[in-house]
Write a protein that holds these residues in place. Structure first.
Motif, mmCIF file in Angstrom:
data_model
loop_
_atom_site.group_PDB
_atom_site.id
_atom_site.type_symbol
_atom_site.label_atom_id
_atom_site.label_comp_id
_atom_site.label_asym_id
_atom_site.label_seq_id
_atom_site.Cartn_x
_atom_site.Cartn_y
_atom_site.Cartn_z
ATOM 1 N N ARG A 32 0.727 -0.985 0.097
ATOM 2 C CA ARG A 32 -0.406 -0.505 0.041
ATOM 3 C C ARG A 32 0.950 0.885 0.429
ATOM 4 N N GLY A 33 2.040 1.269 0.607
ATOM 5 C CA GLY A 33 2.975 2.677 0.838
ATOM 6 C C GLY A 33 3.767 2.509 -0.581
ATOM 7 N N ALA A 34 3.887 1.104 -1.130
ATOM 8 C CA ALA A 34 4.141 1.550 -2.941
ATOM 9 C C ALA A 34 3.197 1.871 -3.609
ATOM 10 N N LEU A 35 2.230 2.018 -3.529
ATOM 11 C CA LEU A 35 1.596 1.768 -4.117
ATOM 12 C C LEU A 35 0.662 3.559 -4.269
ATOM 13 N N ARG A 36 0.970 3.827 -2.892
ATOM 14 C CA ARG A 36 0.523 5.524 -2.823
ATOM 15 C C ARG A 36 1.505 6.581 -2.773
ATOM 16 N N ALA A 54 3.081 -16.313 -7.148
ATOM 17 C CA ALA A 54 2.364 -17.235 -7.544
ATOM 18 C C ALA A 54 0.661 -17.499 -7.904
ATOM 19 N N GLY A 55 0.511 -15.856 -7.797
ATOM 20 C CA GLY A 55 -0.898 -15.018 -8.323
ATOM 21 C C GLY A 55 -1.331 -14.229 -6.595
ATOM 22 N N VAL A 56 0.110 -14.172 -5.432
ATOM 23 C CA VAL A 56 -0.087 -13.312 -4.374
ATOM 24 C C VAL A 56 -0.474 -11.646 -4.958
ATOM 25 N N SER A 57 0.799 -11.356 -5.793
ATOM 26 C CA SER A 57 0.707 -9.979 -6.600
ATOM 27 C C SER A 57 -0.337 -9.627 -6.965
ATOM 28 N N GLU A 58 -1.696 -10.140 -7.631
ATOM 29 C CA GLU A 58 -2.445 -10.201 -8.615
ATOM 30 C C GLU A 58 -3.661 -10.053 -7.220
ATOM 31 N N GLU A 59 -3.281 -10.972 -6.772
ATOM 32 C CA GLU A 59 -4.543 -10.516 -4.995
ATOM 33 C C GLU A 59 -4.280 -9.438 -4.433
ATOM 34 N N THR A 60 -3.074 -8.824 -4.094
ATOM 35 C CA THR A 60 -2.453 -7.485 -3.195
ATOM 36 C C THR A 60 -3.471 -6.655 -4.543
ATOM 37 N N VAL A 61 -2.290 -6.617 -5.505
ATOM 38 C CA VAL A 61 -3.416 -4.993 -6.696
ATOM 39 C C VAL A 61 -4.450 -4.845 -6.792
ATOM 40 N N GLY A 62 -4.998 -6.284 -6.517
ATOM 41 C CA GLY A 62 -6.965 -6.269 -6.483
ATOM 42 C C GLY A 62 -7.082 -5.748 -5.752
ATOM 43 N N LEU A 64 -5.710 -3.279 -3.193
ATOM 44 C CA LEU A 64 -5.267 -2.294 -3.033
ATOM 45 C C LEU A 64 -6.356 -1.410 -4.087
ATOM 46 N N VAL A 65 -6.286 -1.904 -5.206
ATOM 47 C CA VAL A 65 -6.895 -0.512 -6.249
ATOM 48 C C VAL A 65 -7.871 -0.739 -6.211
ATOM 49 N N ALA A 66 -8.679 -1.940 -5.181
ATOM 50 C CA ALA A 66 -10.283 -2.049 -4.764
ATOM 51 C C ALA A 66 -10.070 -0.903 -3.715
ATOM 52 N N GLU A 67 -9.303 -0.482 -2.916
ATOM 53 C CA GLU A 67 -9.840 0.314 -1.951
ATOM 54 C C GLU A 67 -9.344 2.299 -1.864
ATOM 55 N N LEU A 68 -8.550 1.763 -3.750
ATOM 56 C CA LEU A 68 -8.972 3.525 -3.903
ATOM 57 C C LEU A 68 -10.002 4.350 -4.786
ATOM 58 N N PRO A 69 -9.926 5.184 -4.059
ATOM 59 C CA PRO A 69 -11.360 5.991 -4.607
ATOM 60 C C PRO A 69 -11.869 5.559 -6.255
ATOM 61 N N ALA A 70 -12.667 6.269 -6.303
ATOM 62 C CA ALA A 70 -13.582 5.717 -8.000
ATOM 63 C C ALA A 70 -12.023 6.241 -8.917
ATOM 64 N N ALA A 71 -12.581 7.997 -9.029
ATOM 65 C CA ALA A 71 -11.415 9.054 -9.562
ATOM 66 C C ALA A 71 -10.432 7.885 -9.870
ATOM 67 N N ALA A 72 -8.793 7.252 -8.663
ATOM 68 C CA ALA A 72 -7.710 7.382 -8.813
ATOM 69 C C ALA A 72 -7.892 5.957 -9.526
ATOM 70 N N LEU A 119 -11.277 -7.617 -11.432
ATOM 71 C CA LEU A 119 -11.379 -7.190 -12.080
ATOM 72 C C LEU A 119 -11.999 -7.568 -13.059
ATOM 73 N N ALA A 120 -13.171 -6.866 -13.774
ATOM 74 C CA ALA A 120 -13.921 -7.040 -15.085
ATOM 75 C C ALA A 120 -12.804 -7.014 -16.228
ATOM 76 N N ALA A 121 -11.841 -6.263 -16.377
ATOM 77 C CA ALA A 121 -11.074 -6.465 -17.831
ATOM 78 C C ALA A 121 -9.246 -6.163 -17.019
ATOM 79 N N VAL A 122 -8.930 -6.559 -17.362
ATOM 80 C CA VAL A 122 -7.170 -5.579 -17.870
ATOM 81 C C VAL A 122 -7.425 -5.062 -19.192
ATOM 82 N N ASP A 123 -6.533 -4.075 -18.981
ATOM 83 C CA ASP A 123 -5.676 -2.944 -19.397
ATOM 84 C C ASP A 123 -5.454 -3.713 -20.913
ATOM 85 N N THR A 124 -4.195 -4.526 -20.241
ATOM 86 C CA THR A 124 -3.051 -4.627 -21.945
ATOM 87 C C THR A 124 -3.262 -6.384 -21.100
ATOM 88 N N LEU A 125 -2.949 -8.022 -22.263
ATOM 89 C CA LEU A 125 -2.080 -8.716 -21.553
ATOM 90 C C LEU A 125 -1.427 -8.946 -22.380
#
Ligand SMILES: NC(=O)c1ccc[n+]([C@@H]2O[C@H](COP(=O)([O-])OP(=O)(O)OC[C@H]3O[C@@H](n4cnc5c(N)ncnc54)[C@H](OP(=O)(O)O)[C@@H]3O)[C@@H](O)[C@H]2O)c1
Length: 336
Positions: A32-36, A54-62, A64-72, A119-125
């Motif tokens: 969270r500190g890194a994202l901020r 093994a998937g933990v990075s994606e879970e953490t990204v998801g 933390l992104v969910a905690e952000l205000p909608a605009a961010a 997430l429903a979609a990612v920007d880039t795969l």
């Protein structure tokens, strides 16, 4: 091969830097500190992969992104990768690595990533590494089907040579009705790993690096409008060891840094000349290339990420002599 080397670099979309999340583990406070810090530094893209932790990075990204205000949240682009099978046990029970870019693996990998990211979609795969057994057109069709289903917007690749990158570009041109091209190529690139640069500068010289087909990738990406992303851009701190992200303030401090000698000392000298942090110098060396490079920074240290934010300004003011001094020092030899 379509290489128009005079074509100017493609404009970068979004921030010059990308935040890499390979090290984002279960310690959510650290991530969270890194994202901020990344958001404060103007970063608008997060890079992850299905195999990171093994998937933990994606879970953490998801999470933390969910905690952000909608605009961010809406301003952030998330890119992930699939195509490496990392944890499959071999006959002896030990995990073996293999690559799988088949349509079934890519689709299942993307769906599993979206589940972990929430997430429903990612920007880039990105296709993480090349699977030579799968024709490129098959992988591209799998991407287009997933795009049709609304799961992903754009396609990128990673760790691939120029011919394969152009194969992707041609397959997209032939199969995508809207003329969409490859979004990005992600390669290891930095002061510590200079292959793409030295292949150009040392062409036909005895010291020219073995490039395994990526020699002209920078210019080709620029000509094709494909973003070139650089992984490992801080060289894991090799040239900035001991830095707290601050700008070296005076000659005494610089002399102390320079006493160590070697490329780290030259990084410190240039930081003093430009009045920027050493991290900014290391990244500016990449941004100064005329290829529109976007470094994927893997730090989780807020001070270091803040220091990285000065890279664009440093690149704008870094002259050719400073760039060459850095390169020569990292190379450890004078130029021919
Ligand atoms: N496509 C691919 O195959 C591929 C492969 C590898 C990575 N990647 C992507 O690229 C991103 C960056 O890769 P990377 O992490 O290897 O590269 P990096 O940005 O060069 O290195 C970041 C690492 O170096 C440490 N570091 C940086 N400066 C330091 C210093 N002065 N002193 C001590 N430690 C320092 C950081 O620790 P702190 O957290 O303490 O700053 C962090 O662990 C990854 O997160 C991932 O998203 C892609």
């Amino acid at each position: 091969m379509t290489a128009v080397h005079e074509t100017p670099a493609p404009p970068r979309t979004g921030s010059p830097l990308i935040l890499g999340t390979m090290g984002w583990g279960a310690d959510r406070d650290r991530a969270r500190g890194a994202l901020r810090a990344g958001l404060d530094a103007g970063i608008t893209v997060l890079d992850t992969a299905d195999i990171y932790g093994a998937g933990v990075s994606e879970e953490t990204v998801g999470a933390l992104v969910a905690e952000l205000p909608a605009a961010a949240r809406e301003a952030l682009r998330v890119q992930t990768k699939t195509g490496i099978v990392l944890h499959e046990p071999g006959p002896d029970g030990r995990p073996r690595v293999r690559y799988d870019n088949s349509p079934a693996y890519v689709r299942a990998g993307l769906e599993a990533s979206l589940d972990r990211l929430g997430l429903a979609a990612v920007d880039t795969l990105l296709i993480h590494r090349p699977d030579v057994l799968t024709p490129v057109a098959d992988t591209v069709r799998a991407f287009l089907d997933a795009r049709e289903a609304g799961l992903v917007r754009r396609l990128g690749v990673s760790n691939m040579g120029t011919a394969r990158v152009l194969e992707y570009q041609r397959a997209l041109a032939g199969l995508a009705a809207d003329g969409t091209g490859l979004q990005c190529v992600q390669m290891e690139l930095g002061l510590h790993h200079r292959t793409l640069v030295e292949a150009v500068v040392l062409a036909n010289h005895d010291d020219a690096p073995a490039t395994a087909g990526a020699a002209d990738l920078g210019a080709v990406c620029a000509a094709e409008g494909i973003e070139l992303q650089a992984w490992g851009p801080l060289a894991q701190g090799r040239y900035t060891r001991g830095s707290d992200g601050s700008v070296p303030r005076d000659r005494a401090e610089q002399a102390a840094l320079a006493a160590a000698g070697g490329p780290a000392a030259v990084v410190a000298e240039v930081a003093l000349e430009l009045e920027v942090s050493r991290e900014a110098v290391v990244l500016a060396w990449l941004l100064r290339l005329p290829w529109g490079v976007r470094p994927v920074v893997g730090s989780q240290d807020p001070a270091r990420l803040a220091a990285c934010a000065g890279a664009e300004d440093a690149a704008a003011r870094m002259d050719g002599a400073q760039w060459h001094r850095l390169w020569t020092a990292a190379r450890g030899e004078t130029l021919p």
